[in-house]
Design a protein around this motif. Structure first.
Motif, mmCIF file in Angstrom:
data_model
loop_
_atom_site.group_PDB
_atom_site.id
_atom_site.type_symbol
_atom_site.label_atom_id
_atom_site.label_comp_id
_atom_site.label_asym_id
_atom_site.label_seq_id
_atom_site.Cartn_x
_atom_site.Cartn_y
_atom_site.Cartn_z
ATOM 1 N N GLY A 1 0.772 -1.139 0.105
ATOM 2 C CA GLY A 1 -0.127 0.120 0.050
ATOM 3 C C GLY A 1 0.763 1.146 -0.119
ATOM 4 O O GLY A 1 0.665 2.339 -0.520
ATOM 5 N N GLY A 2 1.932 1.266 0.831
ATOM 6 C CA GLY A 2 2.941 2.316 0.685
ATOM 7 C C GLY A 2 3.386 2.679 -0.713
ATOM 8 O O GLY A 2 3.865 3.974 -1.061
ATOM 9 N N PHE A 3 3.684 1.613 -1.529
ATOM 10 C CA PHE A 3 4.295 1.614 -2.707
ATOM 11 C C PHE A 3 3.256 2.279 -3.787
ATOM 12 O O PHE A 3 3.639 3.153 -4.360
ATOM 13 N N PHE A 4 1.915 1.751 -3.653
ATOM 14 C CA PHE A 4 0.826 2.371 -4.499
ATOM 15 C C PHE A 4 0.962 3.973 -3.986
ATOM 16 O O PHE A 4 0.599 4.799 -5.245
ATOM 17 N N TYR A 5 0.914 4.308 -2.810
ATOM 18 C CA TYR A 5 0.739 5.567 -2.445
ATOM 19 C C TYR A 5 1.849 6.642 -2.964
ATOM 20 O O TYR A 5 1.750 7.690 -3.363
ATOM 21 N N GLY A 6 3.210 5.792 -2.871
ATOM 22 C CA GLY A 6 4.305 6.638 -3.252
ATOM 23 C C GLY A 6 4.181 6.832 -4.599
ATOM 24 O O GLY A 6 4.704 8.099 -5.195
ATOM 25 N N MET A 7 3.679 5.837 -5.429
ATOM 26 C CA MET A 7 3.670 6.041 -6.949
ATOM 27 C C MET A 7 2.561 7.209 -7.218
ATOM 28 O O MET A 7 2.794 7.731 -8.227
ATOM 29 N N ASP A 8 1.530 7.267 -6.334
ATOM 30 C CA ASP A 8 0.641 8.359 -6.819
ATOM 31 C C ASP A 8 1.265 9.993 -6.437
ATOM 32 O O ASP A 8 1.147 10.761 -7.233
ATOM 33 N N LEU A 9 2.220 9.878 -5.436
ATOM 34 C CA LEU A 9 2.701 11.108 -4.925
ATOM 35 C C LEU A 9 3.744 11.671 -6.182
ATOM 36 O O LEU A 9 3.873 12.783 -6.073
ATOM 37 N N ILE A 10 4.480 10.477 -6.670
ATOM 38 C CA ILE A 10 5.413 11.016 -7.694
ATOM 39 C C ILE A 10 4.794 11.099 -9.110
ATOM 40 O O ILE A 10 5.622 11.376 -10.021
ATOM 41 N N GLY A 11 3.640 10.852 -9.204
ATOM 42 C CA GLY A 11 2.783 11.118 -10.630
ATOM 43 C C GLY A 11 3.041 9.909 -11.607
ATOM 44 O O GLY A 11 2.668 10.020 -12.550
ATOM 45 N N TRP A 12 3.121 8.768 -10.996
ATOM 46 C CA TRP A 12 3.488 7.671 -11.850
ATOM 47 C C TRP A 12 2.080 6.665 -11.685
ATOM 48 O O TRP A 12 2.003 5.572 -12.630
ATOM 49 N N ALA A 13 1.210 6.779 -10.858
ATOM 50 C CA ALA A 13 0.008 5.943 -11.002
ATOM 51 C C ALA A 13 -1.142 6.205 -11.916
ATOM 52 O O ALA A 13 -1.147 7.594 -12.354
#
Length: 471
Positions: free
Chosen positions: A91-103
Motif C-alpha cells: 500500500g505504501g508503494f502504491f501511495y508513493g507512486m501516486d505522490l510522484i505522479g506515476w499512478a
C-alpha cells in the motif's frame, strides 16, 4: 473448459502453472478474443464464493493435524501479521507512486491500502500441483507451514478488504470502532462455528447409515455450505469456518472417506478451472494495456520486496527456520484467483476507480503465476530444499475403511521368511496379523494355510491400527 484442460496438460510439461493457462484460455474466449460477452460482477463474485468455500475446505481436509501443530506459530504469524505487513508495504508503494505522479489513477492512502489488501493472500493450489508433478516434497517442514498459511490467510485478507471498503465508503460502518468490532466478530464467530461443525459433522455422517455410499460426499458438501451460510448469517467469517471444519473433519475417522476425498478433489478442480476461466472471460483484455507497465512494476515490487519483507519480519521469533527456508517461503507468495475475486468487492461497492484496481490486480496475478509459478521447482532445487519421494505403489488397490480401526500393509516374501517352511501356515507372523490375499506376478490367490509360497510373493496383511508393525 476442455480447451483449458488440454492447455494445462501441455503447459505442465514446460513448468507453466495450469491455473495461469486456464486464465489465458478464458481471455482467449472472451470479448477481446473469440467474442464471448461476459461482464456480470455479481455472478463472478458468487462463483468465486462457491469455489473458494470448497477449495478452503478441501485444503483443510488434506492437512495433517500432527504436522500442523509443529508449525502453528509460524503459520499463524504468516497468515495474520504477514498479511498486514504485505498490505502496509505494498500500500505504501502504491501511495508513493501516486505522490510522484506515476499512478494510472489517483490513490488516496486508504485506496492504496485497499488495492494492496486484495492481493495480500497467497494461493497454494498451483504451488503444490507443481511440486507434486515434479515428485518432490519440501525439507524443514515448509509444506505444512505453507498449507496453514494459505488456508488461513484468505479470511484475513477478506476481512481487511471489507474493512477498508467500509472505511472508504464512509457512513456509520466506516468508523474504526465499528471496523474493530467487525474484525473480532468475524474471527470469533467463524472460529467457533468451524470448531462446532468440525466436531458435529463426522458424528452425523458416521451415524447417517445411508444405503447408497455415493451420497456421503454430497452429504458432506451440504454440511460445508450449511456451515458457511450459517456463519455468514451470524456475521462470522465463513471462509475461516469452513477451513477449520475441513481440518477437523479430515483428521477424524469417516465412513467412505476415500470416496469422499476422490469426490471433493475432483469437485475442487472443477471449481478451480471454472473460476479461472470465468475470471478470464470477465476481464476486458484491451483495458489491461494502459495499466500494464504500472502493474508489472507493482508486481515486481510485491515479489522482490513486499513479500520477502513480510516473511522475514513475521518469522523473526522463529530462528529454527533457516534463511534458505525463509527465502523459499518468500518466493511462494503466489497470487491466484482469490485476489481477483476480492478485487470485485470494490466494484460491487462502487469505489472510485474500482475497474482500474481490478485490472491492476489481474495483471499482477498473471505476472505472479508466470514468474513465481513457473520457477518454484527450480528455486526449491537451487536452495536445496526439495527431496524426491518414491511413490508407494499398491499392488492390490484395496483399502480398509478408516472407521474400522484396522490397517493394511503389503509385505514381500523373502528367503529368510521361508526358512521354517514354505507354507503360509508356517510363516512367523504376529498373532494379531491376518493374511487376506496373496499376489504372485499378475495372479491372486486365496491365502489358505497349506498354500505354498515363493520368494517374491506379495502378502496383503490386515491388523489393528493401534498395533505397532514393522513392514
Amino acid at each position: 473448459m476442455l480447451a483449458g484442460i488440454i492447455a494445462g496438460k501441455v503447459g505442465t510439461r514446460f513448468g507453466v502453472p495450469a491455473l495461469l493457462l486456464f486464465l489465458i484460455t478464458g481471455m482467449l474466449f472472451g470479448s477481446a478474443g473469440l467474442g464471448i460477452q461476459y461482464n456480470d460482477t455479481n455472478k463472478t463474485q458468487f462463483v468465486g464464493m462457491i469455489a473458494l468455500t470448497v477449495i478452503l475446505f478441501f485444503g483443510g481436509f488434506e492437512t495433517k493435524l500432527k504436522e500442523m501443530r509443529t508449525v502453528l506459530g509460524p503459520g499463524i504469524m504468516l497468515s495474520t501479521v504477514g498479511v498486514i505487513l504485505t498490505t502496509l508495504c505494498l500500500g505504501g508503494f502504491f501511495y508513493g507512486m501516486d505522490l510522484i505522479g506515476w499512478a494510472p489513477v489517483h490513490f488516496t492512502f486508504p485506496i492504496a491500502l485497499l488495492l494492496a489488501a486484495t492481493m495480500s493472500s497467497t494461493d497454494s493450489a498451483s504451488v503444490f500441483a507443481l511440486l507434486r508433478s515434479k515428485n518432490m516434497h519440501l525439507k524443514e517442514g515448509l509444506r505444512p507451514i505453507l498449507e496453514l498459511e494459505s488456508g488461513s490467510n484468505d479470511p484475513m485478507a477478506y476481512m481487511l478488504t471489507i474493512a477498508l471498503i467500509q472505511f472508504i465508503t464512509g457512513g456509520t460502518d466506516g468508523s474504526w470502532t465499528s471496523i474493530l468490532v467487525t474484525f473480532v466478530l468475524q474471527f470469533s464467530v467463524g472460529g467457533l462455528m468451524g470448531y462446532l461443525s468440525g466436531y458435529i459433522t463426522p458424528l452425523l455422517i458416521n451415524k447417517a447409515n445411508i444405503g447408497n455410499g455415493a451420497l456421503y460426499p454430497i452429504l458432506l458438501l451440504c454440511f460445508v455450505f450449511l456451515t458457511f451460510s450459517a456463519t455468514s448469517l451470524l456475521h462470522g467469517n465463513g471462509y475461516l469456518a469452513v477451513y477449520i471444519m475441513g481440518v477437523l473433519v479430515g483428521n477424524k475417522k469417516l465412513v467412505h472417506k476415500k470416496s469422499i476425498e476422490t469426490f471433493v478433489d475432483g469437485l475442487t478442480w472443477l471449481l478451480q478451472i471454472s473460476l479461472f476461466i470465468i475470471l478470464g472471460l470477465f476481464v476486458d483484455a484491451k483495458s489491461l494495456l494502459p495499466i500494464t507497465g504500472f502493474a508489472v512494476l507493482a508486481g515486481l515490487f510485491m515479489i522482490f520486496v513486499a513479500r520477502p519483507l513480510a516473511v522475514q519480519l513475521s518469522l523473526i521469533f522463529f530462528p529454527r527456520i533457516s534463511m534458505r527456508g525463509r527465502c523459499f517461503l518468500s518466493w511462494v507468495g503466489l497470487r491466484g484467483a482469490v485476489p481477483i475475486i476480492f478485487a470485485t468487492y470494490p466494484m460491487m461497492s462502487q469505489v472510485e476507480g474500482a475497474e482500474t484496481l481490478f485490472n491492476i490486480v489481474y495483471v499482477i496475478t498473471l505476472l505472479s503465476l508466470l514468474i513465481q509459478g513457473s520457477t518454484l521447482p527450480a528455486v526449491a532445487r537451487f536452495l536445496g530444499l526439495d527431496e524426491e519421494v518414491k511413490v508407494k505403489v499398491s499392488h492390490f488397490g484395496v483399502e480398509i475403511p478408516q472407521y474400522t480401526g484396522a490397517k493394511m500393509v503389503e509385505r514381500t516374501v523373502t528367503g529368510k521368511m521361508l526358512r521354517e517352511g514354505n507354507k503360509l501356515m508356517e510363516l512367523d507372523l504376529k498373532e494379531e496379523e491376518l493374511v487376506i490375499l496373496v499376489r504372485r506376478g499378475e495372479n491372486y490367490m486365496v491365502p489358505k494355510g497349506k498354500l505354498e509360497l515363493e520368494v517374491g510373493d506379495i502378502l496383503l496383511i490386515v491388523f489393528e491400527q493401534n498395533t505397532e508393525q514393522s513392514a
